[in-house]
Design a protein around this motif. Structure first.
Motif, mmCIF file in Angstrom:
data_model
loop_
_atom_site.group_PDB
_atom_site.id
_atom_site.type_symbol
_atom_site.label_atom_id
_atom_site.label_comp_id
_atom_site.label_asym_id
_atom_site.label_seq_id
_atom_site.Cartn_x
_atom_site.Cartn_y
_atom_site.Cartn_z
ATOM 1 N N ARG A 94 10.116 -2.714 15.387
ATOM 2 C CA ARG A 94 11.008 -1.484 15.226
ATOM 3 C C ARG A 94 10.985 -0.556 16.161
ATOM 4 N N PRO A 95 12.299 0.180 16.555
ATOM 5 C CA PRO A 95 13.329 0.167 15.660
ATOM 6 C C PRO A 95 14.288 -1.219 15.746
ATOM 7 N N CYS A 96 14.884 -1.822 14.701
ATOM 8 C CA CYS A 96 15.475 -3.004 14.724
ATOM 9 C C CYS A 96 17.049 -2.935 14.845
ATOM 10 N N PRO A 114 13.622 0.955 9.931
ATOM 11 C CA PRO A 114 14.387 0.196 11.049
ATOM 12 C C PRO A 114 15.339 1.200 11.972
ATOM 13 N N CYS A 154 8.054 -2.006 7.849
ATOM 14 C CA CYS A 154 7.812 -0.691 8.628
ATOM 15 C C CYS A 154 8.084 0.572 7.598
#
Length: 142
Positions: free
Chosen positions: A106-108, A83, A123
């Protein structure tokens, strides 16, 4: 991490799991039964862990504080990003590589906050241990 530890051990590399006391069970799953592997989770203070990392050939880890500790003492790193945003947070340089599980969400992370994952950390699960092993060997041979 277990599969990676098995591959590295099979290639003749010693493996050590490092972390806090809360990481002991994970370290045990990673190292148990391997000929040249030891679980050191919970065994050392942060300063002692830094000294251990300074003598290590490579640290393979997720996006963590220990990643930056290893970088700070000059140890090569291979960091696995799920993440997190490796462009923003990963160390830079020839001895510092990243691998991420590429997925559209992603990226979250936003400003350091990680929202609840609706995809069961897919991910991270997409990161192939064989790819990590290959990259680790490349770094170890430098």
């Amino acid at each position: 991490f277990r599969e990676l530890a098995e591959k590295l051990n099979g290639a003749g590399y010693a493996v050590a799991a490092v972390g806090g006391k809360c990481d002991f069970a994970s370290g045990d799953r990673m190292t148990k039964g391997l000929s040249h592997a030891v679980n050191l989770c919970g065994s050392f203070s942060l300063v002692e862990t830094a000294a251990l990392l300074e003598r290590a050939a490579l640290l393979i880890t997720g996006d963590s504080g220990i990643l930056h500790l290893a970088f700070g003492v000059g140890t090569g790193t291979l960091s696995l990003f799920g993440p997190g945003n490796e462009i923003k947070w990963a160390p830079r340089g020839r001895m510092h590589q990243t691998i991420s599980g590429n997925i559209d969400c992603r990226p979250c992370t936003k400003f350091g906050d990680i929202p609840a994952c609706r995809r069961n950390i897919e991910c991270m699960l997409l990161i192939d241990p064989a790819k990590v092993f290959k990259k680790a060997i490349e770094l170890l041979e430098r």
